[in-house]
Design a protein around this motif. Sequence first.
Motif, PDB file in Angstrom:
ATOM      1  N   LYS A  40      32.090   8.886  -4.692  1.00 54.18           N
ATOM      2  CA  LYS A  40      31.223   7.772  -5.513  1.00 54.18           C
ATOM      3  C   LYS A  40      30.794   6.619  -4.488  1.00 54.18           C
ATOM      4  O   LYS A  40      29.761   6.198  -4.787  1.00 54.18           O
ATOM      5  N   LEU A  41      31.701   6.483  -3.480  1.00 55.37           N
ATOM      6  CA  LEU A  41      31.196   5.428  -2.428  1.00 55.37           C
ATOM      7  C   LEU A  41      30.601   5.792  -1.433  1.00 55.37           C
ATOM      8  O   LEU A  41      30.212   5.261  -0.279  1.00 55.37           O
ATOM      9  N   LYS A  42      30.140   7.228  -1.485  1.00 55.35           N
ATOM     10  CA  LYS A  42      29.281   8.031  -0.322  1.00 55.35           C
ATOM     11  C   LYS A  42      27.915   7.816  -0.600  1.00 55.35           C
ATOM     12  O   LYS A  42      27.366   7.744  -1.616  1.00 55.35           O
ATOM     13  N   HIS A  43      27.180   8.038   0.467  1.00 57.81           N
ATOM     14  CA  HIS A  43      25.624   8.235  -0.002  1.00 57.81           C
ATOM     15  C   HIS A  43      25.133   9.367  -0.865  1.00 57.81           C
ATOM     16  O   HIS A  43      26.044  10.342  -0.999  1.00 57.81           O
ATOM     17  N   PRO A  44      24.028   9.361  -1.384  1.00 57.74           N
ATOM     18  CA  PRO A  44      23.758  10.277  -2.507  1.00 57.74           C
ATOM     19  C   PRO A  44      23.634  11.805  -1.870  1.00 57.74           C
ATOM     20  O   PRO A  44      23.877  12.550  -2.733  1.00 57.74           O
ATOM     21  N   ILE A  45      23.294  11.943  -0.648  1.00 58.75           N
ATOM     22  CA  ILE A  45      23.384  13.339  -0.120  1.00 58.75           C
ATOM     23  C   ILE A  45      24.761  13.804  -0.240  1.00 58.75           C
ATOM     24  O   ILE A  45      24.829  15.040  -0.539  1.00 58.75           O
ATOM     25  N   VAL A  46      25.579  13.126   0.258  1.00 56.32           N
ATOM     26  CA  VAL A  46      26.968  13.338   0.107  1.00 56.32           C
ATOM     27  C   VAL A  46      27.428  13.841  -1.148  1.00 56.32           C
ATOM     28  O   VAL A  46      28.321  14.838  -1.529  1.00 56.32           O
ATOM     29  N   GLN A  47      27.033  13.012  -2.206  1.00 55.24           N
ATOM     30  CA  GLN A  47      27.519  13.143  -3.576  1.00 55.24           C
ATOM     31  C   GLN A  47      26.631  14.503  -3.926  1.00 55.24           C
ATOM     32  O   GLN A  47      27.354  15.367  -4.926  1.00 55.24           O
ATOM     33  N   TYR A  48      25.588  14.869  -3.613  1.00 54.34           N
ATOM     34  CA  TYR A  48      24.689  15.888  -3.997  1.00 54.34           C
ATOM     35  C   TYR A  48      25.629  17.188  -3.744  1.00 54.34           C
ATOM     36  O   TYR A  48      25.821  17.960  -4.472  1.00 54.34           O
ATOM     37  N   PHE A  49      26.030  17.297  -2.194  1.00 48.82           N
ATOM     38  CA  PHE A  49      26.889  18.388  -1.759  1.00 48.82           C
ATOM     39  C   PHE A  49      28.171  18.595  -2.509  1.00 48.82           C
ATOM     40  O   PHE A  49      28.586  19.784  -2.669  1.00 48.82           O
ATOM     41  N   TYR A  50      28.685  17.368  -2.706  1.00 53.43           N
ATOM     42  CA  TYR A  50      29.951  17.315  -3.514  1.00 53.43           C
ATOM     43  C   TYR A  50      29.720  17.916  -5.004  1.00 53.43           C
ATOM     44  O   TYR A  50      30.450  19.067  -5.412  1.00 53.43           O
ATOM     45  N   GLU A  51      28.747  17.708  -5.776  1.00 54.97           N
ATOM     46  CA  GLU A  51      28.384  18.407  -6.777  1.00 54.97           C
ATOM     47  C   GLU A  51      28.176  19.867  -6.745  1.00 54.97           C
ATOM     48  O   GLU A  51      28.377  20.460  -7.872  1.00 54.97           O
ATOM     49  N   LEU A  52      27.357  20.161  -5.759  1.00 56.04           N
ATOM     50  CA  LEU A  52      27.061  21.583  -5.461  1.00 56.04           C
ATOM     51  C   LEU A  52      28.501  22.437  -5.169  1.00 56.04           C
ATOM     52  O   LEU A  52      28.513  23.325  -5.864  1.00 56.04           O
ATOM     53  N   ARG A  53      29.396  21.822  -4.436  1.00 58.23           N
ATOM     54  CA  ARG A  53      30.618  22.330  -4.209  1.00 58.23           C
ATOM     55  C   ARG A  53      31.459  22.493  -5.694  1.00 58.23           C
ATOM     56  O   ARG A  53      31.844  23.556  -5.704  1.00 58.23           O
ATOM     57  N   LEU A  54      31.406  21.518  -6.508  1.00 57.47           N
ATOM     58  CA  LEU A  54      32.085  21.557  -7.485  1.00 57.47           C
ATOM     59  C   LEU A  54      31.648  22.743  -8.577  1.00 57.47           C
ATOM     60  O   LEU A  54      32.285  23.145  -9.278  1.00 57.47           O
ATOM     61  N   SER A  55      30.116  22.891  -8.468  1.00 54.99           N
ATOM     62  CA  SER A  55      29.646  23.591  -9.210  1.00 54.99           C
ATOM     63  C   SER A  55      30.032  25.080  -9.019  1.00 54.99           C
ATOM     64  O   SER A  55      29.683  26.287  -9.632  1.00 54.99           O
ATOM     65  N   THR A  56      30.513  25.473  -7.723  1.00 58.06           N
ATOM     66  CA  THR A  56      30.762  26.804  -7.265  1.00 58.06           C
ATOM     67  C   THR A  56      32.512  27.173  -7.639  1.00 58.06           C
ATOM     68  O   THR A  56      32.792  28.329  -7.521  1.00 58.06           O
ATOM     69  N   MET A  57      33.082  26.114  -8.387  1.00 56.55           N
ATOM     70  CA  MET A  57      34.598  26.189  -8.481  1.00 56.55           C
ATOM     71  C   MET A  57      34.829  26.722  -9.813  1.00 56.55           C
ATOM     72  O   MET A  57      34.051  26.529 -10.848  1.00 56.55           O
TER      73      MET A  57
END
Length: 189
Positions: free
Chosen positions: A172-189
Amino acid sequence: MSWSKLKQQLESFLSPALLGRVQYLSTSYRYLPDKAGLCYIAVDKKNVLNMSDATTLIRWYQTELEIKNDPTIQIPIHNDELEAIRKETKGQVPEERLKVIARGRKISEFAKELMLAQSSLSKSNFNVIATKFLSQSIEVSMESQDILLNILALVDRRVGKKRVLNMGDRIKLKHPIVQYFYELRLSTM
């Protein structure tokens, strides 16, 4: 290291669920050897990481004020931070005002870090950062302030489900692009 070899190594570290979805692309300038060229990260054939592209899906901030006024940014405030402000003010500030002060301070720090990370990304050479990523441990890349190192670590197969789930608050404390890739990774689990 040549681009094709670097790309091959980066793609070999991709999480199996992201193979074929995340791509590393590069443009180079054959007759301008001093020009580094541009590198992009694409997800599902859409260019996601390229600061200079106006069609990018991710918001890039131009000023600290934009960050401070963005209602989508959620800054978690912990009790120890409130307690520190309470001690500073010797208990003379109302409780609800303590939260406002703590959030204001934290978002100012966050804005400065975010602008610094964005500016270093725009000046960085993708090849140098990617080579650094390949040569260091995944933990160092995940804890780094560098946006690109964070992204490469998030899509890495060495980062397991448990670790991804446990880093939610830090993301949550990272740049929106890092949050985007985090959400992408979560969506694959």
